[in-house]
Structure formats: C-alpha cells, structure tokens
Scaffold this active site. Sequence first.
Site, PDB file in Angstrom:
ATOM      1  N   GLU A  74      -4.944   7.667  -2.936  1.00 39.60           N
ATOM      2  CA  GLU A  74      -5.400   6.361  -2.469  1.00 39.60           C
ATOM      3  C   GLU A  74      -5.632   5.407  -3.650  1.00 39.60           C
ATOM      4  OE1 GLU A  74      -5.032   6.002   0.596  1.00 39.60           O
ATOM      5  OE2 GLU A  74      -6.106   4.164   1.127  1.00 39.60           O
ATOM      6  N   HIS A  99       1.636   4.609  -2.702  1.00 35.78           N
ATOM      7  CA  HIS A  99       1.686   6.059  -2.433  1.00 35.78           C
ATOM      8  C   HIS A  99       3.050   6.621  -2.851  1.00 35.78           C
ATOM      9  CE1 HIS A  99      -2.096   6.714  -0.387  1.00 35.78           C
ATOM     10  NE2 HIS A  99      -1.862   5.787   0.534  1.00 35.78           N
ATOM     11  N   HIS A 149       0.829  -1.206   0.000  1.00 34.95           N
ATOM     12  CA  HIS A 149       0.000   0.000   0.000  1.00 34.95           C
ATOM     13  C   HIS A 149       0.874   1.270   0.000  1.00 34.95           C
ATOM     14  CE1 HIS A 149      -3.778   2.174   1.174  1.00 34.95           C
ATOM     15  NE2 HIS A 149      -2.909   3.012   1.685  1.00 34.95           N
ATOM     16  N   GLU A 150       1.807   1.334   0.933  1.00 36.43           N
ATOM     17  CA  GLU A 150       2.647   2.534   1.040  1.00 36.43           C
ATOM     18  C   GLU A 150       3.569   2.670  -0.166  1.00 36.43           C
ATOM     19  OE1 GLU A 150       1.683   4.659   3.061  1.00 36.43           O
ATOM     20  OE2 GLU A 150       0.462   3.336   4.324  1.00 36.43           O
TER      21      GLU A 150
HETATM   22 ZN    ZN Z   1      -3.325   5.085   1.930  1.00 38.97          ZN
END
Ligand code: ZN
Length: 495
Positions: free
Chosen positions: A288, A262, A258-259
């Site tokens: 997101e 980003h 997830h990170e």
């Molecule tokens: Zn996030």
Amino acid sequence: MDLLKERLATVSDLDSASSVLSWDQQTYMPAGGVAGRAEQRATLNRLSHEILASTEIAQLLDAAGEPEPGTDTAAIIRLTRREHERATKLPSRLVAEISRATTLAEPAWEQARAASDFPMFAPHLEKILGLQREAVEHLGYEDHPYDALLDRYEPGSRKARLETMFDDLKRGTADMVRGTSAHSEEVREAPLHGKFDELKQEEFGRMISTSFGYDWDRGRQDRAVHPFCINFGGPGDVRMTTRFDPDWLSPALFATLHETGHALYEQGVDPAYSRTPISGGASLGLHESQSRLWENVVGRSLPFWRHFYPRLQKAFPETLGSADLETFYRAVNAARPSEIRVEADELTYNLHVALRFELEVALIEGSLTVSDLPDAWNAKMKEHIGIVPKNDADGVLQDSHWAIGYFGYFPTYTMGNILSLQLFDAALEAQPGIFDDMEHGEFGVLLGWLRENVHRHGKKYEPDDLIERATGRPLDVQPYLRYLGEKFGALYGIS
Ligand code: ZN
C-alpha cells in the site's frame, strides 16, 4: 533443497492458476460461471494447502538445516517454515468452515447494505467472528489475540504498536481536521464533476501509467467493479483493473494511479524469485505504501499537475477549459469529514481506519458484541470524524472486509500511508531532483530508487528489516504528519 524448491514451485503454480481464475471471474466471466468457478478455485487452493501442510515438506525443511544467513535460500526456508506452521496449525475443518461462512456472508452483506439493514447481516458476522476467534486460539499469540490475525497481513506487527501509531496520527491531525471542516467543499470539488468521455479517461490514465514506468509488455488493464492489481507468481504478467464514471473524473483517474503503484512494485521484483515464496511484495503495508506514493504523494502534487494538467485540459476542453491549475489542484485535494472511507481525503482517511481498528480489536477480544456494533460505530464516527452517518449502509455496512473474514487487514492501509512518505523522503534525500523531474513528467529516477531499495527484494526481508534498510529507521509517523501539515496548511491557510 532442489526437491523442496520443486515442491514450492508447484505450490506457486497452483496459486497462480487460482489467481488467473480469480482475475477472469472479476473481469470477463459470465454470471453463470460462479458455482463452477468456486469449485475450481477451491480445488486448486486445497491442493496447494495440502502440499504446504504435508509431512514431506516438514521433512524437506528439516533436511535443509540452517542455510547461510542473508541468502535467498535462507529467506525461502524462513518463509516456508512459517507457511508450513500456519498451514498445519489450522484444522482443515476450520479452514473449510471459514471458507463456507464467508462465501455465504458476502452476498448477505451486499443485500443488507442495499437495504441498510444491519440485523440482516448480524448472524453472518456473528458466525465469522466466532470462527476468527477460534482460528486465533489455534494460531497462538504472545500479547493479544488480535496479533495472530494481524500477522497474516503484516508479519511482525503488533496491536500495541498500532495503537501508538494511531494515537500519534489522531493527535497530529486533530487541529487540521477541525480547520478544514468549516469549508464548503462542493465548490472546491466542482471541476472533477461533469462530462468525461470514458475512452478519453482511459487513454489519459494509460498515458500516466506509461510515464510512471508501467511495462505494458508485462501487463494489461481491464475493467472491473472493484479496481485491483494481480500477478501470477512473478513479474512477467502483472495486471490492473479500473472502473469509469462518465460524470466524475476521480474514481478512474486515482484508481489507475493507485493500481499502477501496486503493479510497479510487482513488476520490479527480481525475476529470479519467480515461483518461490519470496516473490511478490513484502507485506500489505509495504504494498500500500507504493500505491499511495504514486496516487497521492506524486498524483495529488502540484509539480505533477504542472506537467499533466495542460494535457488533461486538452483531453476535456469543455469540462476543464475554464478551471485553472490552482483550482484543479485544490479540487483533487479537497478535505472534509465524510462518511465513506474509500472517498475520504488524505487528511481524514486514517481516522476512518483508526475507527475500524478499534472496533475489530474490541470484537476479537470480546469487549464488544455484534449487536452493539452499529451504535459503537456511530459513536466512534462522532468522536473521530465529527459526524454520524445517516444510516448503516453508509456506516457500519460500507466495507466488505469483515464479511469476507479480513480481520486485521484495515491497519495496513494506514501503515501504507505512513510508509509512502517515509520512503518518498528517503528517495528525495538521495535524489533531490525528483520534484524537478515530476514537473517534466519524468519518474525514472524515483522509480529507480524504489526498485533498488524496495521492489527488487520481494519478500526476502521481513517488513521491518526492509523499512530499516531503505530508510535507515523503523516505521515513523513524523514524515507523514509533516507532509499533511505543509500541504493542507497551505491549501486551507491553517497552521
Ligand atoms: Zn491498494
């Protein structure tokens, strides 16, 4: 224009310095540093706010006139006008009061959650809600007071549009949620629980980040209680954090994916935008969309695990040796109604967000009081997800957002989910070999498409424009519903 750019670079430097201090606070700072750090960051934030709100900036903006539309300069002027307006609309007394109230509310929320005692937190929430409603009146709005708050995170979005979006999602997933909730999930999720050596987890996660295209010369990964990604005014230093559970694979693995999503966004922004207002991701929803795309659309897919599962098994032969690929794939996609948003599966996640959206709209417009909030929460849980939390700690007290004043933030999570599919579909249409690449652990073509169509533009375009440019149409829930239907239909034998 040169003088304006110089002032804006100073604002960016002050904000970046504050971010470095924030990163340090969440990773290495000893507990004794809290009070000093709060002052240091408040000072930097005040200086930056003072420049943005100054009459000098107003004069420089006037002198800048109307630059040629579509240019970087035009985008810089547009965003600076908006930031200047926002900075001058809120009285500094109110800014300080919000800062103080949320600083006090956060530890109170932590204690209340630990004790599962909502009345302990209620006076703080009451105070914060009052200040938010006051801020709304200063900021102004056309249709609904909630729009003024939403606009901070998702410029151009409106409550009415979100209602349609959530209604479509609820209608589109109701049968699937019912169809999956009958299954026993403990068996399905079993492969994810067991002994997972932390260093091996870390090594495996880094290997995936690298193969996605994360540039370690322009970033690093450290440990923190809450995983996050942070950057400092440009793509040259984009850091991630994660946390490890030695008995459960999912938290670190999926937080890292997830990170990384980003971080890839921030590392891909045009370096020429550094130290200007158009550096960084276009909105929280678009940000997101990138984290969800890499975490879920890629990281919970079968082609991805065809390549990586044998490597994961090799890292944890004792825990995963006897679980085959199909079993593991079903484990990482187990769906069931649950109490906690951050642990929810792809299918029910947005229902948790819909609930928060409906409640915070009611709080802001005054149709729901803080004292009635826990009952309203439980009723909505029953309505949307089919279960009632056993206590307020696992119910209304589970998220920190309202304690830190983040009203209007939650919907961006669901916008991100929807956009992740809309963008992935557009990428797939342009580059049909993406799934084949994934089976070989190659992601360069997918990343290249995202860089070209999303990342490099930073904040140059408004979110709606960027979405339309990249995918040819406005925000559209259909690709996401189709994806959920195909994936969970196959996994659970439901149509
Ligand atoms: Zn996030």
